[in-house]
Design an enzyme around this catalytic site. Sequence first.
Site, PDB file in Angstrom:
ATOM      1  N   LYS A 279      53.142  39.526  39.224  1.00  0.00           N
ATOM      2  CA  LYS A 279      52.182  39.767  41.161  1.00  0.00           C
ATOM      3  C   LYS A 279      50.968  39.173  41.301  1.00  0.00           C
ATOM      4  CE  LYS A 279      51.225  44.188  38.756  1.00  0.00           C
ATOM      5  NZ  LYS A 279      50.540  45.613  38.998  1.00  0.00           N
TER       6      LYS A 279
ATOM      7  N   ARG B  59      51.035  58.124  39.964  1.00  0.00           N
ATOM      8  CA  ARG B  59      51.466  56.828  41.070  1.00  0.00           C
ATOM      9  C   ARG B  59      52.402  57.172  41.178  1.00  0.00           C
ATOM     10  NH1 ARG B  59      49.561  50.587  38.972  1.00  0.00           N
ATOM     11  NH2 ARG B  59      51.251  50.783  37.584  1.00  0.00           N
TER      12      ARG B  59
ATOM     13  N   HIS C  67      55.239  54.014  32.696  1.00  0.00           N
ATOM     14  CA  HIS C  67      54.103  53.531  32.481  1.00  0.00           C
ATOM     15  C   HIS C  67      52.715  53.876  31.915  1.00  0.00           C
ATOM     16  CE1 HIS C  67      51.580  49.432  33.406  1.00  0.00           C
ATOM     17  NE2 HIS C  67      50.364  50.869  34.534  1.00  0.00           N
TER      18      HIS C  67
ATOM     19  N   ARG D 179      56.284  44.954  29.832  1.00  0.00           N
ATOM     20  CA  ARG D 179      55.807  44.388  30.765  1.00  0.00           C
ATOM     21  C   ARG D 179      54.754  43.708  30.868  1.00  0.00           C
ATOM     22  NH1 ARG D 179      58.321  49.490  31.662  1.00  0.00           N
ATOM     23  NH2 ARG D 179      55.489  49.835  32.671  1.00  0.00           N
TER      24      ARG D 179
ATOM     25  N   TYR E 246      19.871  33.799  52.406  1.00  0.00           N
ATOM     26  CA  TYR E 246      19.565  35.132  52.843  1.00  0.00           C
ATOM     27  C   TYR E 246      18.772  36.448  52.663  1.00  0.00           C
ATOM     28  CZ  TYR E 246      23.471  33.622  55.877  1.00  0.00           C
ATOM     29  OH  TYR E 246      24.295  33.330  56.938  1.00  0.00           O
TER      30      TYR E 246
ATOM     31  N   CYS F 278      26.241  32.878  49.936  1.00  0.00           N
ATOM     32  CA  CYS F 278      26.570  33.474  51.728  1.00  0.00           C
ATOM     33  C   CYS F 278      28.222  33.296  50.897  1.00  0.00           C
ATOM     34  CB  CYS F 278      25.754  32.166  51.526  1.00  0.00           C
ATOM     35  SG  CYS F 278      24.235  32.186  51.756  1.00  0.00           S
TER      36      CYS F 278
ATOM     37  N   ASP G 255      30.441  30.809  52.164  1.00  0.00           N
ATOM     38  CA  ASP G 255      30.980  29.843  51.648  1.00  0.00           C
ATOM     39  C   ASP G 255      29.736  29.178  50.551  1.00  0.00           C
ATOM     40  OD1 ASP G 255      32.366  29.899  53.532  1.00  0.00           O
ATOM     41  OD2 ASP G 255      31.001  29.779  54.803  1.00  0.00           O
TER      42      ASP G 255
END
Length: 391
Positions: free
Chosen positions: A39, A138, A168, A223, A269, A315, A317
């Site tokens: 997942k 859950r 689980h 799993r 910044y 920042c 990027d």
Amino acid sequence: MSSFHRDTWVEVDLDCIYENVRALQRHVTEGVVVITVVKANAYGHGDAQVAKVALEAGAKYLAVSFLDEAMSLRKQGITAPILVLGASRVSDLPLAAKEKITLTVFQKEWVEEAVSAYDDAQLETVNLHLKLDTGMGRIGVRTKEEVAHIMKLTEKAPHLQMEGVYTHFATADELQSQYVEQQFKRFDVMLDEITKHYNIPLVHCGNSATTLRFPTRIFNAVRVGIAMYGLTPSPEMEPTLPFPLKEAFSLHTKLVHVKKLSIGESVSYGATYTTKEEEWVGTVPVGYADGWIRKLQGMDVLVDGKPAPIIGRICMDQFMVKLPYELPIGTKVTLIGKQGDKQISSNDVAAKLETINYEVPCMISYRVPRMFWRNKNIIEVRNYLQDKPVE
Ligand code: PMH
């Protein structure tokens, strides 16, 4: 192979994943079905690429969180059985049937709706796994009465095939075992009720921690997620590992700008960092929109085989590092992974962020291309920004 046009990339060593799956498979009793959890784009590692190598290594089943993730695997040519661990819409049953995707059932309302919405003339058979809540709180059925009701309904509906039953564990990665033992006990009691009347082929309760710690108590399937990626489920389990795990994920970038700042100059910044001497500063093209979040300010990266701290705010990027000395533009910078004899693990990043290692590869965004290594060669590059839109 898709191309990419930025100097920041993830490398996924599929050989590590292959070996981790083999080792997990050897660790459990022969015949136990290994379900590999892919997942969230295989915890950030690349869903189809990980799925393929896990299946090659002996896994028999895949698991994802929701139907779109299963469809992504099908679209990339994966034909192995896939279990959806989370909720699915009843209205998506025909799609699940067509694509041969197994769904999780965890409440009677869903089954009642499924039985009344479709009969076996309208729907090809869908495999289902029944989820029991033994203490995770859950999703899952919590009472014997509800289990009995669901089993009766599905028994009369030949198009709904109960292939599995599972639960689980909430604390399997904690060495203090009291709570997990209580969950084992509840699972046993509920299973006894079911197996008195029905024959369900697959029974599973084990995530990575359970599989590593209790290999003889995991019924006939497991799993596994985090251990397949080479990460230990929790720091306290590190000394107890039955075999070494191989970390598959690394993250790299390159210096795109290098300058010498004189004393008293500020960086980024908020001007939160000011040089205390003449300093060589490098800029790298990766930032919080890539998942390298602002809380990682102060963390070391590796450059020229040496640790170098992130200075000033990260920042969107880009961020800046204090270099040990002048280095050429284009020098490789490693955020996660090895350079020479130094290594920064996802565990180190998790410790800095006061979180779990699971979050680290997951948080590296789809802006960052993935490069896949197999047998010491790059076999595929995936740039999610260049993918064709899905119809
Ligand atoms: N089974 C289920 C139902 C899960 O939710 C997960 C992981 C796994 C197996 C695999 O666990 P592992 O990676 O520890 O082996 N799920 C999550 C989660 O929801 N948050 O963190 C991990």
